[in-house]
Design an enzyme around this catalytic site. Structure first.
Site, short mmCIF file in Angstrom:
data_model
loop_
_atom_site.label_atom_id
_atom_site.label_comp_id
_atom_site.label_asym_id
_atom_site.label_seq_id
_atom_site.Cartn_x
_atom_site.Cartn_y
_atom_site.Cartn_z
N HIS A 1 0.82 -1.21 0.00
CA HIS A 1 0.00 0.00 0.00
C HIS A 1 0.85 1.27 0.00
O HIS A 1 0.34 2.38 -0.19
CB HIS A 1 -0.94 0.00 1.21
N ASP B 1 -2.46 1.78 -4.48
CA ASP B 1 -3.69 2.07 -3.75
C ASP B 1 -4.70 0.95 -3.96
O ASP B 1 -4.65 0.22 -4.97
CB ASP B 1 -4.29 3.40 -4.19
#
Length: 429
Positions: A405, A409
């Site tokens: 992450h 995204d």
């Protein structure tokens, strides 16, 4: 004959030591050039090391289980008449600058000490002498032998160190129209996975077993990945009806060519197509810089009786299903037989693992650093699904994507997986 020092080879750019896991010959045994001599383990690969010369294994200086630096003399090959060496193994320390970065050093293993490699196959001494100047690895000579290619035709065309003929050189030569030879006989397809290990034999209440070099490397790599990446996992379902029909349609043709067809190549190609649309998933992170990579090199996790390894399919986007199936079979077979080279396990940009082969519904795999994502395949199971408000039975698989992450995204990860699903569910039949 002059003595030949057998060195611990360098099995990749960042590898500076190796562990001798098994000697395949005993002291005093006769050995032939390129005959497997010993097995080593590094944090990248387990493999057999061939003998650099013919003669007698005069002395073994490094015992099984001992870890030494690269270029350490591990054995002596001679005529058997010389007095065995005494004392500790001779070690050549790598230069200090080598310990961090070596931008000028070419990738791949350094050549093992001994005379220049000769062409593969059973050759008489006169014929070997003619080709002694054709520098190549045992893998290159094996490929040449399988395709009936005389390495002399590549003399002066090698792109490796000192004109050494590399794997890429000979494969390029074959693709460009090497002299045709009869196709090889079909071989037995490799097994999907090795058998389960035998039950543990206890001699007391507990057994303490030291971790192998590979097990320690896996442990360190997994913990490091968890500490490095912000792991998040997303899950998707896929209707496998069309890819199973395509597999059934092509399976007999593939088997006639000696290639076993599984569902894995379909998922590899679907992932490659999605990676082209979402290059961020094919990237890596260096400090605060995202490194985008044009080449799509997909690693396939292979379970071994002694651990796990991830050989890499290079330039996947250039291969069709047959080429992918052949590459997966070859890499899996060589991984289980300890025949992989450092080139086979480097430069991966994305990884696929298949816990479903043992019946698992799904897994949440750990990212293979320095990559930013890994896709897990569950087992294909017939399930009741709702299609146009009606219940139908379909072969369904669950796919997982663990992603970093810090770089990717959630929306991008889901769009990437949606593209994979679309490719698989709309596969041409």
């Amino acid at each position: 004959m002059a003595e030949t020092q057998v060195k611990m080879p360098q099995m990749g750019e960042s590898i500076f030591e190796g562990t001798v896991t098994k000697w395949l010959k005993k002291k005093g045994d006769k050995v032939q050039r390129d005959e497997p001599l010993f097995e080593i383990s590094t944090d990248k690969i387990d493999t057999e090391i061939p003998s650099p010369a013919s003669g007698v294994l005069q002395d073994i200086l490094v015992k099984e289980g001992q870890t030494v630096q690269i270029n350490t003399t591990v054995a002596i090959i001679g005529d058997g008449a010389a007095k065995p060496a005494e004392g500790k193994p001779e070690t050549q320390e790598p230069p200090p600058a080598q310990a961090k970065q070596q931008p000028s050093r070419p990738s791949g293993p350094l050549p093992v000490a001994g005379p220049a490699p000769k062409t593969g196959g059973e050759k008489d001494e006169a014929e070997e002498g003619e080709h002694e100047h054709i520098r190549s690895s045992p893998l290159v000579r094996r490929i040449a032998k399988e395709h009936g290619i005389d390495l002399a035709s590549l003399s002066g065309k090698g792109t490796g160190i000192n004109g050494r003929v590399t794997k890429r050189d000979i494969l390029s030569y074959i693709e460009q129209g090497a002299p045709a030879v009869p196709p090889p006989k079909p071989v037995e397809a490799p097994k999907e996975a090795p058998p389960a290990p035998p039950p543990m034999k206890f001699t007391g209440e507990v057994e303490r077993v030291p971790m192998t070099a590979m097990r320690k490397a896996i442990a360190e790599h997994m913990v490091m990945s968890r500490r490095t990446s912000a792991h998040v996992t997303t899950l998707f379902e896929v209707d496998c009806s069309r890819i199973l029909k395509a597999k059934e349609k092509q399976q007999a043709e593939f088997e006639r060519s000696g290639v076993k067809l599984t569902v894995t190549p379909f998922f590899v190609q679907a992932a490659a197509t999605a990676l082209k649309r979402f290059p961020i998933v094919n990237s890596s992170l260096e400090g605060d810089t995202i490194v985008y990579k044009q080449a799509i090199n997909i690693g396939i996790a292979v379970n071994l009786e002694w651990g796990l390894i991830v050989p890499v399919i290079k330039h996947e986007g250039e291969k069709n299903i047959f080429g992918l199936a052949k590459a997966i079979n070859d890499l899996g077979e060589r991984a289980r037989n300890k025949k992989l080279t450092p080139e086979d396990v480097k430069d991966g940009t994305f990884t696929i693992t298949n816990p479903g082969q043992y019946g698992g519904l799904i897994g949440t795999p750990i990212i293979n650093q320095p990559q930013v994502a890994i896709m897990g395949m569950g087992g294909i199971k017939k399930r009741a699904v709702v299609i146009d408000d009606a219940i139908a039975i379909r072969p369904i698989i669950m796919l997982s994507l663990s992603f970093d992450h810090r770089v990717v995204d959630g929306a991008t990860a889901d769009q990437f997986m949606a593209e994979v699903v679309k490719e698989l569910e709309n596969w041409p039949v």
